[in-house]
Design a protein around this motif. Structure first.
Motif, PDB file in Angstrom:
ATOM      1  N   ALA A  22      46.671  28.748  54.950  1.00 15.08           N
ATOM      2  CA  ALA A  22      45.641  29.777  54.817  1.00 15.08           C
ATOM      3  C   ALA A  22      46.006  30.788  53.732  1.00 15.08           C
ATOM      4  CB  ALA A  22      45.442  30.481  56.158  1.00 15.08           C
ATOM      5  N   VAL A  23      47.265  31.242  53.744  1.00 15.47           N
ATOM      6  CA  VAL A  23      47.694  32.224  52.740  1.00 15.47           C
ATOM      7  C   VAL A  23      47.618  31.636  51.336  1.00 15.47           C
ATOM      8  CG1 VAL A  23      49.674  33.534  51.902  1.00 15.47           C
ATOM      9  CG2 VAL A  23      49.122  33.540  54.330  1.00 15.47           C
ATOM     10  N   VAL A  24      48.106  30.399  51.188  1.00 10.88           N
ATOM     11  CA  VAL A  24      48.055  29.760  49.871  1.00 10.88           C
ATOM     12  C   VAL A  24      46.613  29.568  49.421  1.00 10.88           C
ATOM     13  CG1 VAL A  24      48.580  27.641  48.618  1.00 10.88           C
ATOM     14  CG2 VAL A  24      50.290  28.648  50.103  1.00 10.88           C
ATOM     15  N   SER A  25      45.736  29.159  50.331  1.00 11.67           N
ATOM     16  CA  SER A  25      44.328  28.958  49.977  1.00 11.67           C
ATOM     17  C   SER A  25      43.692  30.263  49.520  1.00 11.67           C
ATOM     18  CB  SER A  25      43.561  28.395  51.181  1.00 11.67           C
ATOM     19  OG  SER A  25      44.091  27.156  51.595  1.00 11.67           O
ATOM     20  N   VAL A  26      43.957  31.346  50.250  1.00  9.10           N
ATOM     21  CA  VAL A  26      43.392  32.642  49.882  1.00  9.10           C
ATOM     22  C   VAL A  26      43.940  33.109  48.543  1.00  9.10           C
ATOM     23  CG1 VAL A  26      43.300  35.073  50.522  1.00  9.10           C
ATOM     24  CG2 VAL A  26      42.898  33.320  52.248  1.00  9.10           C
ATOM     25  N   LEU A  27      45.269  32.960  48.356  1.00 15.04           N
ATOM     26  CA  LEU A  27      45.868  33.404  47.089  1.00 15.04           C
ATOM     27  C   LEU A  27      45.320  32.611  45.903  1.00 15.04           C
ATOM     28  CD1 LEU A  27      49.605  33.942  48.124  1.00 15.04           C
ATOM     29  CD2 LEU A  27      47.864  35.676  47.690  1.00 15.04           C
ATOM     30  N   VAL A  28      45.187  31.295  46.067  1.00 13.54           N
ATOM     31  CA  VAL A  28      44.644  30.474  44.981  1.00 13.54           C
ATOM     32  C   VAL A  28      43.194  30.854  44.704  1.00 13.54           C
ATOM     33  CG1 VAL A  28      43.993  28.119  44.351  1.00 13.54           C
ATOM     34  CG2 VAL A  28      46.222  28.563  45.361  1.00 13.54           C
ATOM     35  N   ALA A  29      42.418  31.038  45.783  1.00 11.03           N
ATOM     36  CA  ALA A  29      41.015  31.407  45.591  1.00 11.03           C
ATOM     37  C   ALA A  29      40.886  32.758  44.900  1.00 11.03           C
ATOM     38  CB  ALA A  29      40.302  31.437  46.944  1.00 11.03           C
ATOM     39  N   VAL A  30      41.700  33.733  45.310  1.00  9.16           N
ATOM     40  CA  VAL A  30      41.657  35.060  44.676  1.00  9.16           C
ATOM     41  C   VAL A  30      42.092  34.984  43.219  1.00  9.16           C
ATOM     42  CG1 VAL A  30      42.713  37.353  44.696  1.00  9.16           C
ATOM     43  CG2 VAL A  30      41.934  36.321  46.832  1.00  9.16           C
ATOM     44  N   LEU A  40      41.938  32.388  41.173  1.00  7.80           N
ATOM     45  CA  LEU A  40      40.882  31.734  40.386  1.00  7.80           C
ATOM     46  C   LEU A  40      39.691  32.661  40.205  1.00  7.80           C
ATOM     47  CD1 LEU A  40      40.956  28.112  41.870  1.00  7.80           C
ATOM     48  CD2 LEU A  40      41.781  28.857  39.637  1.00  7.80           C
ATOM     49  N   SER A  41      39.328  33.396  41.254  1.00  3.67           N
ATOM     50  CA  SER A  41      38.191  34.318  41.144  1.00  3.67           C
ATOM     51  C   SER A  41      38.473  35.411  40.127  1.00  3.67           C
ATOM     52  CB  SER A  41      37.892  34.934  42.514  1.00  3.67           C
ATOM     53  OG  SER A  41      37.544  33.940  43.448  1.00  3.67           O
ATOM     54  N   LEU A  42      39.691  35.969  40.164  1.00  2.00           N
ATOM     55  CA  LEU A  42      40.044  36.993  39.180  1.00  2.00           C
ATOM     56  C   LEU A  42      40.020  36.425  37.762  1.00  2.00           C
ATOM     57  CD1 LEU A  42      42.943  38.892  40.983  1.00  2.00           C
ATOM     58  CD2 LEU A  42      40.644  39.740  40.503  1.00  2.00           C
ATOM     59  N   SER A  43      40.524  35.205  37.624  1.00  2.00           N
ATOM     60  CA  SER A  43      40.516  34.587  36.289  1.00  2.00           C
ATOM     61  C   SER A  43      39.097  34.391  35.783  1.00  2.00           C
ATOM     62  CB  SER A  43      41.256  33.240  36.337  1.00  2.00           C
ATOM     63  OG  SER A  43      42.590  33.413  36.747  1.00  2.00           O
ATOM     64  N   VAL A  44      38.218  33.885  36.649  1.00  2.00           N
ATOM     65  CA  VAL A  44      36.821  33.692  36.251  1.00  2.00           C
ATOM     66  C   VAL A  44      36.154  35.029  35.955  1.00  2.00           C
ATOM     67  CG1 VAL A  44      34.571  32.875  37.063  1.00  2.00           C
ATOM     68  CG2 VAL A  44      36.615  31.512  37.496  1.00  2.00           C
ATOM     69  N   HIS A  45      36.401  36.034  36.805  1.00  2.00           N
ATOM     70  CA  HIS A  45      35.809  37.361  36.587  1.00  2.00           C
ATOM     71  C   HIS A  45      36.236  37.947  35.247  1.00  2.00           C
ATOM     72  CE1 HIS A  45      34.607  41.535  37.461  1.00  2.00           C
ATOM     73  NE2 HIS A  45      35.787  41.863  36.941  1.00  2.00           N
ATOM     74  N   LEU A  56      27.905  37.400  39.815  1.00  2.00           N
ATOM     75  CA  LEU A  56      28.982  36.408  39.769  1.00  2.00           C
ATOM     76  C   LEU A  56      30.097  36.776  40.740  1.00  2.00           C
ATOM     77  CD1 LEU A  56      30.357  33.939  38.486  1.00  2.00           C
ATOM     78  CD2 LEU A  56      31.304  35.485  36.755  1.00  2.00           C
ATOM     79  N   ASP A  57      30.401  38.067  40.824  1.00  2.00           N
ATOM     80  CA  ASP A  57      31.462  38.496  41.744  1.00  2.00           C
ATOM     81  C   ASP A  57      31.096  38.187  43.191  1.00  2.00           C
ATOM     82  OD1 ASP A  57      33.019  39.395  39.706  1.00  2.00           O
ATOM     83  OD2 ASP A  57      32.415  41.495  39.874  1.00  2.00           O
ATOM     84  N   ARG A  58      29.830  38.360  43.551  1.00  2.00           N
ATOM     85  CA  ARG A  58      29.416  38.039  44.921  1.00  2.00           C
ATOM     86  C   ARG A  58      29.588  36.544  45.203  1.00  2.00           C
ATOM     87  NH1 ARG A  58      25.454  41.993  43.700  1.00  2.00           N
ATOM     88  NH2 ARG A  58      23.988  40.390  42.980  1.00  2.00           N
ATOM     89  N   VAL A  59      29.223  35.729  44.213  1.00  2.00           N
ATOM     90  CA  VAL A  59      29.414  34.291  44.383  1.00  2.00           C
ATOM     91  C   VAL A  59      30.897  33.961  44.521  1.00  2.00           C
ATOM     92  CG1 VAL A  59      29.111  32.041  43.295  1.00  2.00           C
ATOM     93  CG2 VAL A  59      27.280  33.724  43.186  1.00  2.00           C
TER      94      VAL A  59
END
Length: 406
Positions: free
Chosen positions: A12-20, A22-27, A123-126
């Motif tokens: 769970a922690v790894v999934s959240v960290l990876v998702a965050v 990637l989201s920051l990179s895209v943002h 985009l941030d909401r998505v």
């Protein structure tokens, strides 16, 4: 925390960290791309407006000449033939500026950057929803993986306990199931191989011990007969005593060998525990202090129970000191002597054959407590050895209720 929840939490922690991440990179990439596009488009617009101003001498499409609202740094950067752009946030909103110098004047254009920020917010909401979904999905996947692995390991542990209890039919690999060839399967196969090797060695040791004891019976029978025919005398008494001791040792070794097979089964019958212990204890040790706190009727094997009680009292007599107290309390029987207590190795690892505690010169061969523990296991009872604070040695036999008897 169990392994299942550790794996789930880690996934769970790894999934959240990876998702965050990637989201920051895209943002950041999208925001930078938006800003670059806004600067480029605004620069193209001011160049078009500058050419129109040179042609007609008029400002058009919202451009202004020497607008006092132009940021100072942008005004300073705009010189003749030079175009400068800037992105500024004010109380009114966020705007993208462009300025170009011409004949000592500054032609400027201001455009609203709000729609671009609205796109970035969408985009941030998505991205937030995607990150939350990835976190939830990763958590569920971690729980599923951790639960499966934990379930297999628990089955392996339960099977290993059955093997250690002497069940030769249980195999860890068969208990955990599944067709995967992961680390759990490798561990199960390794444990099975170790169990088979140990069982083979123990079986070979038991067979050799039983064979030796069995082969000794025939010459002992003849030796006993010959000793009985000797003329009376001190040497005859010594020989007969040693033959008797050797015969008892042989019978004990045979009993240990039978108990090692883990195939012994009790012959159950109802026994009034208080009366049974009182009669047997006073017969073995007349000076024993027997007390029945709570009498009960128990379904057990009288012969095996008598064997356990006899060996415990014999051990207390040989290695302890009087008074020897025997207490019956429900399904519990205790034998307490006031000698030096059980040796440390027995308290740590339990009884060991041919290893005596206390005085090395004392009689016996170290098999009494081993046989008592083996017979207790056949009855499904629990035999423990402690040295109480008040001194001496305390052996406690906890008999099972009828439903727990094997």
């Amino acid at each position: 925390m169990s392994l299942r929840w550790k794996i789930s939490a880690a996934v769970a922690v790894v999934s959240v960290l990876v998702a965050v991440a990637l989201s920051l990179s895209v943002h950041l990439a999208y925001a930078r791309r938006q800003a670059d596009d806004a600067h480029r488009l605004q620069a193209e617009r001011i160049r078009l407006l500058l050419r129109e101003y040179h042609r007609s001498g008029q400002t058009v499409f919202g451009s202004q000449l020497d607008d006092p609202a132009v940021p100072a740094d942008l005004r300073a950067a705009a010189r003749d033939g030079v175009v400068a752009t800037a992105l500024r946030r004010t109380r009114e909103g966020t705007f993208v500026w462009a300025a170009a110098g011409t004949g000592g004047h500054v032609l400027s254009l201001r455009s609203d950057y709000g729609p671009s920020l609205a796109d970035l917010a969408a985009l941030d909401r998505v991205l937030v929803l995607g990150s939350a979904g990835a976190g939830v999905g990763g958590t569920l996947a971690g729980i599923a993986v951790g639960a499966r692995l934990s379930r297999r390991l628990r089955r392996a542990a339960a099977a290993a306990r059955h093997v250690s209890a002497g069940d030769p039919t249980v195999r860890v690999g068969a208990e955990i199931g599944g067709r995967s060839h992961d680390e759990a399967a490798e561990l199960a196969h390794a444990v099975d191989a170790m169990a088979e090797a140990l069982q083979g060695r123990l079986e070979a040791e038991r067979r050799v011990t039983a064979d030796i004891a069995h082969e000794l019976r025939t010459p002992l029978t003849g030796l006993t007969t010959a000793a009985e025919l000797l003329p009376p005398g001190r040497m005859t008494d010594i020989v007969q005593d040693r033959v008797k001791a050797l015969r008892a040792l042989t019978e004990d070794v045979l009993e240990v060998a039978r108990l090692d097979t883990a195939t012994e089964r009790p012959a159950l019958s109802d026994v009034a525990l208080g009366d049974f212990v009182t009669r047997r204890a006073t017969a073995f040790v007349p000076d024993a202090q027997v007390r029945v706190r709570t009498g009960t009727v128990v379904a057990t094997d009288p012969r095996r129970l008598e064997r356990i009680l006899a060996n415990l009292l014999t051990n207390a007599t040989r290695h302890g000191r009087p008074p020897i107290a025997v207490v019956v309390d429900g399904l519990r029987v205790t034998v307490h002597d006031h000698g030096p207590g059980f040796p440390d190795h027995l308290l740590r690892a339990g009884p060991m054959r041919f290893r005596k505690g206390g005085d090395p010169a004392a009689a016996g061969h170290g098999l009494g407590l081993t046989i008592a523990a083996g017979q207790a296991a056949v009855l499904g009872a629990r035999l423990t050895f402690t040295n109480p604070p008040e001194g001496g040695a305390l052996a406690t036999l906890d008999l099972p209720v009828a439903s727990d008897v094997p």
